[in-house]
Motif scaffolding. Sequence first.
Motif, PDB file in Angstrom:
ATOM      1  N   UNK A  47     -17.335  -8.788  22.411  1.00  0.00           N
ATOM      2  CA  UNK A  47     -17.120  -8.027  21.173  1.00  0.00           C
ATOM      3  C   UNK A  47     -15.708  -7.457  21.097  1.00  0.00           C
ATOM      4  N   UNK A  48     -14.768  -8.056  21.854  1.00  0.00           N
ATOM      5  CA  UNK A  48     -13.389  -7.569  21.765  1.00  0.00           C
ATOM      6  C   UNK A  48     -12.809  -7.923  20.402  1.00  0.00           C
ATOM      7  N   UNK A  83     -17.728  -8.138  27.250  1.00  0.00           N
ATOM      8  CA  UNK A  83     -16.419  -7.584  26.912  1.00  0.00           C
ATOM      9  C   UNK A  83     -16.620  -6.721  25.673  1.00  0.00           C
ATOM     10  N   UNK A  84     -16.323  -5.445  25.798  1.00  0.00           N
ATOM     11  CA  UNK A  84     -16.612  -4.483  24.735  1.00  0.00           C
ATOM     12  C   UNK A  84     -15.352  -3.773  24.279  1.00  0.00           C
ATOM     13  N   UNK A  85     -15.341  -3.282  23.012  1.00  0.00           N
ATOM     14  CA  UNK A  85     -14.216  -2.466  22.558  1.00  0.00           C
ATOM     15  C   UNK A  85     -14.072  -1.215  23.437  1.00  0.00           C
ATOM     16  N   UNK A 100     -24.400   0.956  36.414  1.00  0.00           N
ATOM     17  CA  UNK A 100     -25.337  -0.151  36.208  1.00  0.00           C
ATOM     18  C   UNK A 100     -24.688  -1.513  36.434  1.00  0.00           C
ATOM     19  N   UNK A 101     -23.361  -1.532  36.684  1.00  0.00           N
ATOM     20  CA  UNK A 101     -22.627  -2.802  36.831  1.00  0.00           C
ATOM     21  C   UNK A 101     -21.852  -2.815  38.144  1.00  0.00           C
ATOM     22  N   UNK A 102     -21.700  -4.010  38.714  1.00  0.00           N
ATOM     23  CA  UNK A 102     -20.928  -4.142  39.956  1.00  0.00           C
ATOM     24  C   UNK A 102     -19.454  -3.917  39.710  1.00  0.00           C
ATOM     25  N   UNK A 103     -18.951  -4.432  38.584  1.00  0.00           N
ATOM     26  CA  UNK A 103     -17.522  -4.317  38.277  1.00  0.00           C
ATOM     27  C   UNK A 103     -17.330  -3.923  36.825  1.00  0.00           C
ATOM     28  N   UNK A 104     -16.590  -2.846  36.600  1.00  0.00           N
ATOM     29  CA  UNK A 104     -16.192  -2.437  35.255  1.00  0.00           C
ATOM     30  C   UNK A 104     -14.670  -2.328  35.257  1.00  0.00           C
ATOM     31  N   UNK A 105     -14.020  -3.150  34.417  1.00  0.00           N
ATOM     32  CA  UNK A 105     -12.564  -3.188  34.365  1.00  0.00           C
ATOM     33  C   UNK A 105     -12.100  -2.690  33.005  1.00  0.00           C
ATOM     34  N   UNK A 106     -11.191  -1.727  33.015  1.00  0.00           N
ATOM     35  CA  UNK A 106     -10.676  -1.146  31.775  1.00  0.00           C
ATOM     36  C   UNK A 106      -9.305  -1.735  31.452  1.00  0.00           C
ATOM     37  N   UNK A 107      -9.161  -2.174  30.196  1.00  0.00           N
ATOM     38  CA  UNK A 107      -7.892  -2.695  29.701  1.00  0.00           C
ATOM     39  C   UNK A 107      -7.411  -1.790  28.564  1.00  0.00           C
ATOM     40  N   UNK A 135      -7.198  -2.390  25.255  1.00  0.00           N
ATOM     41  CA  UNK A 135      -8.003  -2.426  24.029  1.00  0.00           C
ATOM     42  C   UNK A 135      -9.485  -2.712  24.261  1.00  0.00           C
ATOM     43  N   UNK A 136      -9.877  -2.996  25.493  1.00  0.00           N
ATOM     44  CA  UNK A 136     -11.278  -3.315  25.733  1.00  0.00           C
ATOM     45  C   UNK A 136     -11.654  -3.032  27.180  1.00  0.00           C
ATOM     46  N   UNK A 137     -12.902  -3.277  27.499  1.00  0.00           N
ATOM     47  CA  UNK A 137     -13.376  -3.141  28.870  1.00  0.00           C
ATOM     48  C   UNK A 137     -14.357  -4.264  29.169  1.00  0.00           C
TER      49      UNK A 137
END
Length: 205
Positions: free
Chosen positions: A77-78, A99-101, A112-119, A121-123
């Motif tokens: 949903x980016x 991939x979320x806004x 709840x997730x093994x890996x969460x990466x923040x960018x 404009x999205x994550x």
Amino acid sequence: MAARGLSSPLSLVPGAAALLLVLSVERALALPEICSQCPGSVQNLSEVALYCKGTPELMLHARCCLNRKGIIVGLDLQNCSLKDPGPNFSQAHTAIIMILPQDVTCPGDINAWDTVTFYINNQTCEAQRNLCNSTGDPEMCPENGSCAPDGPGLLQCVCAEGFHGYKCMRQGSFSLLMFFGILGSTTLSISILLWGTQRRKAKAS
């Protein structure tokens, strides 16, 4: 004699049949609403697209990566101006990668997730954690039940075969005949009682 270079009508039959099969499969699988909530499709270099194209059994449709049963495996949903993903977000509870806004948090939160990466404009939320393995409560599920994941940050207790009811304490299969029999007789009794009451009131007036 047929001219060279031209395909005979019979040689086109297998290709047409394959195309019709693909189209019929796609029509049979209703696309979840969350997949088309945002316009456009998954970008070619998106992590969801790369994951989906790397597995032959998966296919990209709109914003989703689906398996052959139409279950969401990936959601992108980016580039989508969402503050709230809406009521259809629960349809993606089976996703392995999202991939979320920036303003939309990973469902079930970071834990709840093994890996969460923040960018910028999205994550990206990758690999749902199995809470059944991480919970330290041995009494989370009853003796005749087992723990099973039920989406990001959620779990459920599934009764073992041959058990049902509250805390899986009842043995044997659930009797639908008895259930609907009791429900039907109760409904009929209440209906007769109400009909008799209303009839007396009508006569009295």
